[in-house]
Design an enzyme around this catalytic site. Structure first.
Site, PDB file in Angstrom:
ATOM      1  N   CYS A 148      -7.532  23.885 -30.759  1.00 10.61           N
ATOM      2  CA  CYS A 148      -7.831  23.435 -29.396  1.00 10.61           C
ATOM      3  C   CYS A 148      -7.272  22.053 -29.110  1.00 10.61           C
ATOM      4  CB  CYS A 148      -9.341  23.452 -29.163  1.00 10.61           C
ATOM      5  SG  CYS A 148     -10.269  22.395 -30.299  1.00 10.61           S
ATOM      6  N   HIS A 285     -14.681  20.474 -29.291  1.00  8.04           N
ATOM      7  CA  HIS A 285     -13.632  21.263 -28.655  1.00  8.04           C
ATOM      8  C   HIS A 285     -12.795  20.404 -27.713  1.00  8.04           C
ATOM      9  CE1 HIS A 285     -11.605  24.770 -27.107  1.00  8.04           C
ATOM     10  NE2 HIS A 285     -12.106  24.646 -25.893  1.00  8.04           N
ATOM     11  N   ASN A 306      -9.049  25.174 -20.023  1.00  7.43           N
ATOM     12  CA  ASN A 306      -9.371  25.554 -21.394  1.00  7.43           C
ATOM     13  C   ASN A 306      -8.175  26.270 -22.020  1.00  7.43           C
ATOM     14  OD1 ASN A 306     -10.924  25.791 -23.674  1.00  7.43           O
ATOM     15  ND2 ASN A 306     -12.344  27.289 -22.847  1.00  7.43           N
TER      16      ASN A 306
END
Length: 340
Positions: A148, A285, A306
């Protein structure tokens, strides 16, 4: 229909099906406590989930295991939903994943000396509407690799390069996954070390260095470079929400959050609550802030991008209440771009 348009239609139907299923589950969870979920209703939702997501399981035992996981996740989503009045939590693409499996994607690791300095000047930001989604709207998918942090870095760098006049801005996430010496590849890394590694060196395109969702030997020396480079980067002070607001006036910003609740997020504005920690040690994250919406909103919000594909959340995006929701102001950074 061409094969590409047919595939696009299937993809759109899958998104619509998941959105409808999530909305139904969200309404159900808002009106029922977790101990009121009947086996029949859960089984029906699970069958819909399987059809929408084209799941298949190797055995009856695996099916029953995933059904149990699905029910447990609905119960957790109900707990979160009870605290959230402007977002829907329920069935998502991760509804048959255990929390342990999900956490394998949440792999931020801060190298020694890279934690931002604490913010001490608490001022109210001059928030105004900004939305960078149209600048570079491709939503990528990190898969099951804990990369991520690399996707967060590219999500900030690519549109900033385009805004600076670059013509080639599809940056290869695999370059940092394989080559950043301060990261651990799919086992975790940090956005600013990715920026630091890419500084003043040829950048790889996605075509030259395709993403594999795995750790592979570094081959960045084979890349010909893009028409821009990262000459430096800026780390904002820990907790500087006003600084984040100011930074995203010029382009997207890499940030970190506690994404535990995001396993169950479908749509709406996420507010502080369960599984949404706001301390540095809870960050797990990397995502990117793509603007904020203030005007006409009862609850102003950050727009975030995202890296879980377009079938998660609001077509790959989410909204977080303005402020340090889920720790979003604690570790923000962005690259400085030079175009050749």
């Amino acid at each position: 229909l061409s094969s590409s348009s047919a595939a696009s239609d299937v993809y759109k139907r899958q998104i619509l099906g998941l959105a409808v299923l999530s909305a139904i589950a969200g309404v159900y969870l808002m009106s029922n406590t977790s101990n009121q979920l009947s086996d029949d209703s859960v089984s029906r939702m699970f069958e819909d989930f399987i059809m929408t997501n084209r799941r298949s399981y190797a055995s009856v035992d695996e099916y029953n295991h995933r059904l149990g996981v699905f029910k447990k996740n609905l119960e957790i989503a109900a707990q979160i939903q009870a605290e959230q009045d402007e977002a829907v939590f329920g069935v998502t693409i991760f509804s048959d994943w255990t929390q342990e499996e999900f956490k394998q994607m949440l792999s931020l690791k801060v190298p020694a000396g890279k934690r931002p300095v604490k913010h001490t000047e608490y001022v109210i930001g001059d928030y105004k509407d900004k939305n960078w989604k149209s600048t570079y709207n491709i939503v990528k998918d990190q898969g099951s690799c804990g990369s991520c942090w690399s996707f967060s870095a590219s999500a900030a760098a690519e549109p900033r390069a385009k805004l600076a006049g670059a013509k080639q801005y599809d940056l290869a996430e695999q370059q940092c996954v394989d080559c950043d010496p301060e990261s651990e590849g799919c086992n975790g890394g940090w956005m600013s070390t990715c920026f630091e590694h890419l500084m003043n060196r040829p950048l790889c395109s996605e075509a030259e260095y395709p993403y594999t969702a795995s750790d592979t030997p570094c081959t960045e020396n084979n890349c010909s470079g893009l028409d821009w480079e990262i000459r430096d980067y800026v780390d904002l002070a820990e907790g500087d929400c006003a600084g984040l607001d100011a930074a995203d006036d010029d382009g997207p910003v890499s940030v970190a959050v506690d994404a535990t609740a995001m396993q169950f997020y479908s749509s709406g504005i996420i507010k502080p609550g369960l599984f949404c920690g706001d301390t540095f040690d809870q960050l797990n994250h990397g995502i990117a802030v793509y603007g904020e919406k203030i005007t006409g909103e009862a609850t102003p919000y950050w727009i975030v991008k995202n890296s879980w594909g377009g079938r998660w959340g609001e077509q790959g995006y989410a909204r977080f209440k303005i402020g340090n929701t889920c720790g979003i102001c604690l570790a923000a950074s962005y690259p400085l771009i030079s175009v050749a």
